[in-house]
Motif scaffolding. Structure first.
Motif, PDB file in Angstrom:
ATOM      1  N   ARG A  20      26.481  -5.037  41.129  1.00 28.97           N
ATOM      2  CA  ARG A  20      26.146  -3.685  41.566  1.00 28.97           C
ATOM      3  C   ARG A  20      26.365  -3.542  43.056  1.00 28.97           C
ATOM      4  NH1 ARG A  20      19.530  -3.133  41.028  1.00 28.97           N
ATOM      5  NH2 ARG A  20      18.964  -4.890  42.384  1.00 28.97           N
ATOM      6  N   LEU A  21      26.779  -2.359  43.430  1.00 30.71           N
ATOM      7  CA  LEU A  21      26.971  -2.012  44.827  1.00 30.71           C
ATOM      8  C   LEU A  21      25.677  -1.399  45.335  1.00 30.71           C
ATOM      9  CD1 LEU A  21      29.108  -1.794  47.140  1.00 30.71           C
ATOM     10  CD2 LEU A  21      29.535   0.543  46.331  1.00 30.71           C
ATOM     11  N   ARG A  22      25.124  -1.970  46.407  1.00 36.94           N
ATOM     12  CA  ARG A  22      23.881  -1.460  46.987  1.00 36.94           C
ATOM     13  C   ARG A  22      24.222  -0.544  48.146  1.00 36.94           C
ATOM     14  NH1 ARG A  22      19.471  -1.183  44.924  1.00 36.94           N
ATOM     15  NH2 ARG A  22      18.102  -2.342  46.305  1.00 36.94           N
ATOM     16  N   LEU A  23      23.588   0.622  48.161  1.00 36.22           N
ATOM     17  CA  LEU A  23      23.872   1.635  49.170  1.00 36.22           C
ATOM     18  C   LEU A  23      22.604   1.992  49.931  1.00 36.22           C
ATOM     19  CD1 LEU A  23      25.333   2.690  46.193  1.00 36.22           C
ATOM     20  CD2 LEU A  23      26.752   3.757  47.943  1.00 36.22           C
ATOM     21  N   VAL A  24      22.760   2.327  51.197  1.00 32.92           N
ATOM     22  CA  VAL A  24      21.658   2.814  52.020  1.00 32.92           C
ATOM     23  C   VAL A  24      22.037   4.192  52.521  1.00 32.92           C
ATOM     24  CG1 VAL A  24      20.271   2.477  54.088  1.00 32.92           C
ATOM     25  CG2 VAL A  24      20.946   0.511  52.726  1.00 32.92           C
ATOM     26  N   ASP A  25      21.220   5.177  52.161  1.00 35.09           N
ATOM     27  CA  ASP A  25      21.503   6.566  52.525  1.00 35.09           C
ATOM     28  C   ASP A  25      22.922   6.946  52.118  1.00 35.09           C
ATOM     29  OD1 ASP A  25      18.947   6.704  53.667  1.00 35.09           O
ATOM     30  OD2 ASP A  25      19.686   6.015  55.609  1.00 35.09           O
ATOM     31  N   GLY A  26      23.367   6.416  50.972  1.00 32.64           N
ATOM     32  CA  GLY A  26      24.677   6.754  50.423  1.00 32.64           C
ATOM     33  C   GLY A  26      25.829   5.906  50.914  1.00 32.64           C
ATOM     34  N   ALA A  27      25.608   5.042  51.906  1.00 29.71           N
ATOM     35  CA  ALA A  27      26.679   4.209  52.458  1.00 29.71           C
ATOM     36  C   ALA A  27      26.625   2.814  51.848  1.00 29.71           C
ATOM     37  CB  ALA A  27      26.551   4.121  53.973  1.00 29.71           C
ATOM     38  N   PRO A  28      27.768   2.223  51.453  1.00 31.61           N
ATOM     39  CA  PRO A  28      27.765   0.884  50.851  1.00 31.61           C
ATOM     40  C   PRO A  28      27.307  -0.175  51.844  1.00 31.61           C
ATOM     41  CG  PRO A  28      30.002   1.589  51.324  1.00 31.61           C
ATOM     42  CD  PRO A  28      29.126   2.781  51.580  1.00 31.61           C
ATOM     43  N   MET A  29      26.369  -1.037  51.410  1.00 36.13           N
ATOM     44  CA  MET A  29      25.804  -2.063  52.282  1.00 36.13           C
ATOM     45  C   MET A  29      25.969  -3.479  51.731  1.00 36.13           C
ATOM     46  SD  MET A  29      24.518  -0.862  55.073  1.00 36.13           S
ATOM     47  CE  MET A  29      25.472   0.649  55.274  1.00 36.13           C
ATOM     48  N   ALA A  30      25.980  -3.628  50.401  1.00 37.28           N
ATOM     49  CA  ALA A  30      26.002  -4.977  49.842  1.00 37.28           C
ATOM     50  C   ALA A  30      26.552  -4.959  48.427  1.00 37.28           C
ATOM     51  CB  ALA A  30      24.597  -5.571  49.830  1.00 37.28           C
ATOM     52  N   ILE A  31      27.066  -6.116  48.010  1.00 38.68           N
ATOM     53  CA  ILE A  31      27.478  -6.332  46.627  1.00 38.68           C
ATOM     54  C   ILE A  31      26.598  -7.443  46.070  1.00 38.68           C
ATOM     55  CG2 ILE A  31      29.355  -6.943  45.066  1.00 38.68           C
ATOM     56  CD1 ILE A  31      31.286  -6.176  47.389  1.00 38.68           C
ATOM     57  N   GLU A  32      25.904  -7.154  44.993  1.00 35.71           N
ATOM     58  CA  GLU A  32      25.011  -8.134  44.385  1.00 35.71           C
ATOM     59  C   GLU A  32      25.550  -8.576  43.030  1.00 35.71           C
ATOM     60  OE1 GLU A  32      21.202  -6.222  44.131  1.00 35.71           O
ATOM     61  OE2 GLU A  32      20.644  -6.812  46.165  1.00 35.71           O
ATOM     62  N   HIS A  33      25.524  -9.887  42.801  1.00 38.13           N
ATOM     63  CA  HIS A  33      25.902 -10.466  41.512  1.00 38.13           C
ATOM     64  C   HIS A  33      24.645 -11.112  40.927  1.00 38.13           C
ATOM     65  CE1 HIS A  33      30.266 -10.093  42.398  1.00 38.13           C
ATOM     66  NE2 HIS A  33      29.877 -10.336  43.642  1.00 38.13           N
ATOM     67  N   LEU A  34      24.133 -10.538  39.849  1.00 38.65           N
ATOM     68  CA  LEU A  34      22.907 -11.021  39.238  1.00 38.65           C
ATOM     69  C   LEU A  34      23.227 -11.741  37.931  1.00 38.65           C
ATOM     70  CD1 LEU A  34      22.287  -8.068  40.666  1.00 38.65           C
ATOM     71  CD2 LEU A  34      20.027  -8.442  39.724  1.00 38.65           C
ATOM     72  N   HIS A  35      22.569 -12.877  37.713  1.00 37.30           N
ATOM     73  CA  HIS A  35      22.684 -13.637  36.469  1.00 37.30           C
ATOM     74  C   HIS A  35      21.262 -13.826  35.944  1.00 37.30           C
ATOM     75  CE1 HIS A  35      25.929 -14.683  39.251  1.00 37.30           C
ATOM     76  NE2 HIS A  35      26.705 -14.856  38.214  1.00 37.30           N
ATOM     77  N   ILE A  36      20.914 -13.105  34.886  1.00 39.20           N
ATOM     78  CA  ILE A  36      19.552 -13.088  34.363  1.00 39.20           C
ATOM     79  C   ILE A  36      19.553 -13.656  32.950  1.00 39.20           C
ATOM     80  CG2 ILE A  36      17.515 -11.663  33.921  1.00 39.20           C
ATOM     81  CD1 ILE A  36      18.782  -9.509  35.708  1.00 39.20           C
ATOM     82  N   ARG A  37      18.578 -14.524  32.653  1.00 38.37           N
ATOM     83  CA  ARG A  37      18.474 -15.079  31.302  1.00 38.37           C
ATOM     84  C   ARG A  37      18.350 -13.954  30.276  1.00 38.37           C
ATOM     85  NH1 ARG A  37      14.685 -20.309  30.782  1.00 38.37           N
ATOM     86  NH2 ARG A  37      14.683 -19.405  28.684  1.00 38.37           N
ATOM     87  N   ALA A  38      19.294 -13.901  29.329  1.00 41.20           N
ATOM     88  CA  ALA A  38      19.317 -12.808  28.362  1.00 41.20           C
ATOM     89  C   ALA A  38      18.107 -12.819  27.445  1.00 41.20           C
ATOM     90  CB  ALA A  38      20.607 -12.852  27.544  1.00 41.20           C
ATOM     91  N   ASP A  39      17.575 -14.024  27.152  1.00 37.60           N
ATOM     92  CA  ASP A  39      16.437 -14.095  26.239  1.00 37.60           C
ATOM     93  C   ASP A  39      15.176 -13.491  26.837  1.00 37.60           C
ATOM     94  OD1 ASP A  39      16.370 -16.204  28.092  1.00 37.60           O
ATOM     95  OD2 ASP A  39      15.100 -17.430  26.797  1.00 37.60           O
ATOM     96  N   LEU A  40      15.140 -13.348  28.163  1.00 38.63           N
ATOM     97  CA  LEU A  40      13.967 -12.768  28.814  1.00 38.63           C
ATOM     98  C   LEU A  40      14.036 -11.243  28.896  1.00 38.63           C
ATOM     99  CD1 LEU A  40      13.470 -15.240  31.812  1.00 38.63           C
ATOM    100  CD2 LEU A  40      12.432 -15.313  29.532  1.00 38.63           C
ATOM    101  N   VAL A  41      15.248 -10.690  28.792  1.00 38.16           N
ATOM    102  CA  VAL A  41      15.410  -9.232  28.972  1.00 38.16           C
ATOM    103  C   VAL A  41      16.301  -8.657  27.880  1.00 38.16           C
ATOM    104  CG1 VAL A  41      14.962  -9.180  31.450  1.00 38.16           C
ATOM    105  CG2 VAL A  41      17.256  -9.738  30.625  1.00 38.16           C
TER     106      VAL A  41
END
Length: 279
Positions: free
Chosen positions: A130-151
């Protein structure tokens, strides 16, 4: 930004993870297969492979030697700024934060992510970019890896709006408690530059975090690229007796989504110092 940029995120991520797994399974100075061999093995183009290699060279994990090939770089020196027994609280970053989903899918964990989450390489994870934005401006790119069995019922809406850790707690019964986080300087690749709206090879901060719940079970592994022109790292060292600290206001922490950490839990960081954004 190119129209196909989000579609290529997962492919770049899998190539990066594969090469990182090679690096972590070898010793400093060991050779890495050639780019041609890696392209054939992974079924990707030379530009895609080279972008991943360039990132790892810039991060100091790989070394290129002209005419000889690629090798695992010497080990980095890690310095903790505060005793491991001392806790850290991270002030929130300013501005209004939002997210734009680039990738949301369920895939096998693979060897490297599986080791971090202490699950089988064949076990499923939810992969999110996901692209993280602050006040509409791009600030960061996050790569999340979450255990599927938990969510099992994690939705795209939860990843685009609100507090992710709050969603995990209230919607999925997952209470995060501790995170080990490392921060390193790096530069952005061409694809990352397009998403962040900065020039290629611009300075950036690489955040890597492993989050565990109240039972010590790994919940997520995250690595994020933050714009280096908008962030700095400040470490506060306690040199005297602890003082009473007023509760922090809720908000987004650089590298750390708001949530259980902001409410009441302890964060153990590899820097063991406070992290805050530039004014």
């Amino acid at each position: 930004m190119k129209a196909d940029a989000p579609a290529a995120v997962l492919k770049r991520e899998r190539v990066r993870d594969f090469i990182l797994d090679l690096v972590e399974s070898r010793r400093p100075g060991d050779a890495i297969p050639s780019e041609r061999a890696l392209c054939a093995r992974l079924g990707v183009s030379r530009p895609t492979l080279r972008a991943a290699v360039d990132e790892l060279v810039a991060s100091g994990l790989l070394v290129r030697e002209h005419g000889r090939g690629m090798f695992v770089a010497p080990e980095k020196i890690t310095q903790e700024l505060v005793s491991g027994e001392q806790a850290m609280t991270a002030p929130q970053a300013s501005g209004t934060w939002s997210s734009r989903l680039l990738e949301f899918t369920t895939v096998p964990a693979g060897a490297r992510v599986g080791r971090k989450l202490r699950i089988s390489p064949a076990a499923e994870i939810v992969y999110v970019a996901r692209l993280r934005l602050v006040d509409g401006a791009p600030m960061a790119i996050e790569h999340l890896h979450i255990r599927a069995d938990l969510v099992p019922a994690l939705s795209a809406q939860e990843l685009e709006t609100g507090d992710l850790y709050e969603h995990l707690r209230e919607q999925h019964g997952v209470h995060v408690q501790e995170a080990v986080q490392a921060i390193e300087p790096t530069v952005v690749t061409r694809a990352e530059a397009e998403l962040l709206d900065v020039p290629e090879l611009s300075p950036a901060l690489l955040f890597e975090r492993l989050t565990t719940d109240t039972t010590g079970r790994p919940v997520e592994y995250v690595h994020s690229i933050y714009r280096g022109d908008r962030y700095r790292i400040v470490s506060r060292l306690t040199l005297g007796p602890p003082a009473t600290v007023p509760p922090a206001r809720l908000g987004h922490h650089p590298g750390i989504p708001p949530g259980d950490f902001a409410h009441r839990d302890t964060i153990a960081s590899s820097t063991r110092g406070d992290i805050q954004s530039a004014p």
